[in-house]
Scaffold this motif. Structure first.
Motif, PDB file in Angstrom:
ATOM      1  N   GLY A 154      52.699  53.164  42.178  1.00  0.00           N
ATOM      2  CA  GLY A 154      52.038  53.152  43.502  1.00  0.00           C
ATOM      3  C   GLY A 154      51.603  51.719  43.719  1.00  0.00           C
ATOM      4  O   GLY A 154      51.660  50.781  42.840  1.00  0.00           O
ATOM      5  N   SER A 155      50.847  51.688  44.840  1.00  0.00           N
ATOM      6  CA  SER A 155      50.307  50.371  45.233  1.00  0.00           C
ATOM      7  C   SER A 155      48.887  50.713  45.698  1.00  0.00           C
ATOM      8  O   SER A 155      48.745  51.486  46.430  1.00  0.00           O
ATOM      9  N   ALA A 156      48.199  49.813  45.483  1.00  0.00           N
ATOM     10  CA  ALA A 156      46.755  50.010  45.820  1.00  0.00           C
ATOM     11  C   ALA A 156      46.543  49.751  47.200  1.00  0.00           C
ATOM     12  O   ALA A 156      47.071  48.884  47.774  1.00  0.00           O
ATOM     13  N   ALA A 157      45.939  50.502  48.269  1.00  0.00           N
ATOM     14  CA  ALA A 157      45.648  50.285  49.799  1.00  0.00           C
ATOM     15  C   ALA A 157      45.318  48.651  49.909  1.00  0.00           C
ATOM     16  O   ALA A 157      46.185  47.897  50.845  1.00  0.00           O
ATOM     17  N   SER A 158      44.472  48.085  49.653  1.00  0.00           N
ATOM     18  CA  SER A 158      44.148  46.752  49.845  1.00  0.00           C
ATOM     19  C   SER A 158      44.075  45.961  48.442  1.00  0.00           C
ATOM     20  O   SER A 158      43.326  45.067  48.483  1.00  0.00           O
ATOM     21  N   GLY A 159      44.904  46.250  47.646  1.00  0.00           N
ATOM     22  CA  GLY A 159      44.868  45.705  46.280  1.00  0.00           C
ATOM     23  C   GLY A 159      45.409  44.277  46.271  1.00  0.00           C
ATOM     24  O   GLY A 159      46.236  43.941  47.336  1.00  0.00           O
ATOM     25  N   GLN A 160      45.013  43.504  45.339  1.00  0.00           N
ATOM     26  CA  GLN A 160      45.565  42.129  44.984  1.00  0.00           C
ATOM     27  C   GLN A 160      46.328  41.893  43.778  1.00  0.00           C
ATOM     28  O   GLN A 160      46.021  42.797  42.789  1.00  0.00           O
ATOM     29  N   GLY A 161      47.468  41.448  43.807  1.00  0.00           N
ATOM     30  CA  GLY A 161      48.137  41.024  42.489  1.00  0.00           C
ATOM     31  C   GLY A 161      47.424  39.753  41.753  1.00  0.00           C
ATOM     32  O   GLY A 161      46.577  39.474  42.158  1.00  0.00           O
ATOM     33  N   LEU A 162      47.707  39.767  40.387  1.00  0.00           N
ATOM     34  CA  LEU A 162      47.284  38.814  39.538  1.00  0.00           C
ATOM     35  C   LEU A 162      47.409  37.413  40.334  1.00  0.00           C
ATOM     36  O   LEU A 162      46.307  36.765  40.118  1.00  0.00           O
ATOM     37  N   ALA A 163      48.215  37.050  40.973  1.00  0.00           N
ATOM     38  CA  ALA A 163      48.346  35.708  41.420  1.00  0.00           C
ATOM     39  C   ALA A 163      47.104  35.473  42.594  1.00  0.00           C
ATOM     40  O   ALA A 163      46.722  34.417  42.729  1.00  0.00           O
ATOM     41  N   GLU A 164      46.671  36.463  43.108  1.00  0.00           N
ATOM     42  CA  GLU A 164      45.795  36.352  44.241  1.00  0.00           C
ATOM     43  C   GLU A 164      44.323  36.403  43.611  1.00  0.00           C
ATOM     44  O   GLU A 164      43.537  36.158  44.544  1.00  0.00           O
ATOM     45  N   VAL A 165      44.064  36.741  42.480  1.00  0.00           N
ATOM     46  CA  VAL A 165      42.726  36.847  41.676  1.00  0.00           C
ATOM     47  C   VAL A 165      42.224  35.624  41.631  1.00  0.00           C
ATOM     48  O   VAL A 165      42.728  34.533  41.018  1.00  0.00           O
ATOM     49  N   THR A 166      40.918  35.464  42.077  1.00  0.00           N
ATOM     50  CA  THR A 166      40.234  34.266  42.051  1.00  0.00           C
ATOM     51  C   THR A 166      39.069  34.449  41.154  1.00  0.00           C
ATOM     52  O   THR A 166      38.855  35.672  41.122  1.00  0.00           O
ATOM     53  N   LEU A 167      38.382  33.421  40.795  1.00  0.00           N
ATOM     54  CA  LEU A 167      37.065  33.940  40.067  1.00  0.00           C
ATOM     55  C   LEU A 167      35.880  33.948  40.500  1.00  0.00           C
ATOM     56  O   LEU A 167      34.856  33.890  39.951  1.00  0.00           O
ATOM     57  N   ASP A 168      35.826  33.582  41.916  1.00  0.00           N
ATOM     58  CA  ASP A 168      34.768  33.439  42.830  1.00  0.00           C
ATOM     59  C   ASP A 168      34.021  34.960  42.568  1.00  0.00           C
ATOM     60  O   ASP A 168      34.551  36.090  42.576  1.00  0.00           O
ATOM     61  N   ALA A 169      32.702  34.865  42.452  1.00  0.00           N
ATOM     62  CA  ALA A 169      31.911  35.946  42.126  1.00  0.00           C
ATOM     63  C   ALA A 169      31.712  36.853  43.575  1.00  0.00           C
ATOM     64  O   ALA A 169      31.614  36.236  44.784  1.00  0.00           O
ATOM     65  N   LYS A 170      32.123  38.000  43.493  1.00  0.00           N
ATOM     66  CA  LYS A 170      32.278  38.984  44.749  1.00  0.00           C
ATOM     67  C   LYS A 170      30.739  39.839  44.980  1.00  0.00           C
ATOM     68  O   LYS A 170      30.077  40.053  43.920  1.00  0.00           O
ATOM     69  N   PRO A 171      30.307  39.972  46.302  1.00  0.00           N
ATOM     70  CA  PRO A 171      29.001  40.631  46.449  1.00  0.00           C
ATOM     71  C   PRO A 171      29.193  42.023  45.983  1.00  0.00           C
ATOM     72  O   PRO A 171      30.192  42.626  45.958  1.00  0.00           O
ATOM     73  N   GLY A 172      28.125  42.370  45.271  1.00  0.00           N
ATOM     74  CA  GLY A 172      27.983  43.708  44.451  1.00  0.00           C
ATOM     75  C   GLY A 172      28.152  43.807  43.230  1.00  0.00           C
ATOM     76  O   GLY A 172      27.856  44.752  42.404  1.00  0.00           O
ATOM     77  N   THR A 173      29.033  42.943  42.725  1.00  0.00           N
ATOM     78  CA  THR A 173      29.255  42.956  41.325  1.00  0.00           C
ATOM     79  C   THR A 173      29.017  41.551  40.707  1.00  0.00           C
ATOM     80  O   THR A 173      28.769  41.547  39.577  1.00  0.00           O
ATOM     81  N   GLY A 174      29.128  40.489  41.394  1.00  0.00           N
ATOM     82  CA  GLY A 174      28.818  39.199  40.858  1.00  0.00           C
ATOM     83  C   GLY A 174      30.044  38.656  39.890  1.00  0.00           C
ATOM     84  O   GLY A 174      29.899  37.707  39.326  1.00  0.00           O
ATOM     85  N   ARG A 175      31.191  39.306  40.196  1.00  0.00           N
ATOM     86  CA  ARG A 175      32.299  38.822  39.269  1.00  0.00           C
ATOM     87  C   ARG A 175      33.274  39.014  40.094  1.00  0.00           C
ATOM     88  O   ARG A 175      33.379  38.779  41.263  1.00  0.00           O
TER      89      ARG A 175
END
Length: 167
Positions: free
Chosen positions: A27-48
């Motif tokens: 399967g693929s997630a609807a708005s998912g990102q792969g490993l290469a697209e992962v940044t370490l910027d803190a996201k709103p709501g999680t801070g991670r």
């Protein structure tokens, strides 16, 4: 030395022996990102690095494929540090109480995708079942159980693995 380190890492992530492969299309997630697209910027709501939506999708996937071995809340099985009758370690906790937090995303992703067999373990490979985005979401789901202190220690290691300086 690199192989020994990878073996040590993987032994802790291994230990789940399944009788049969799941009958699920990759399967693929609807708005998912792969490993290469992962940044370490803190996201709103999680801070991670991950969003709440990634955690929610990841928890569904974790519940379907991982919880039988690693526990519903990534808490593992009793006596996970003791070899079983077959000489394998049972699945470790992924909730921050064991060593999964010592390993960068690339290693966590590789073990989920390729399983433990290449390194002498019994964890099944999920790369034919889960998309790269799905694997990233599973990692987000179990990292969401980590305390802020453990997450910060992991984040320092992740940055170092990417050659980034601490912010």
């Amino acid at each position: 030395m690199k192989k020994l380190t990878l073996l040590t890492v993987t032994l802790g992530l291994l230990g789940c022996d399944t009788a049969s492969e799941p009958e699920v299309a990759k399967g693929s997630a609807a708005s998912g990102q792969g490993l290469a697209e992962v940044t370490l910027d803190a996201k709103p709501g999680t801070g991670r690095w991950y969003t709440r939506a990634q955690v929610e999708r990841g928890r569904e996937t974790f519940g379907q494929y991982c919880a039988a071995c690693h526990g519903a809340n990534a808490e593992a099985t009793p006596n996970w540090r003791t070899l079983d009758a077959n000489g394998h370690y049972p699945p470790p906790p992924l909730n921050g109480s064991a060593h999964a937090w010592h390993h960068p995303l690339a290693v966590l992703s590789m073990v989920i995708e390729e399983g433990g067999e290449p390194l002498g373990g019994v964890m099944p490979a999920w790369g034919d079942t889960l998309s790269e985005a799905g694997i990233v979401e599973v990692i987000a789901s179990f990292q969401s159980y980590w305390s802020d202190e453990i997450y910060q220690l992991w984040l320092e290691r992740e940055r170092a693995s990417r050659g980034l300086s601490a912010d």
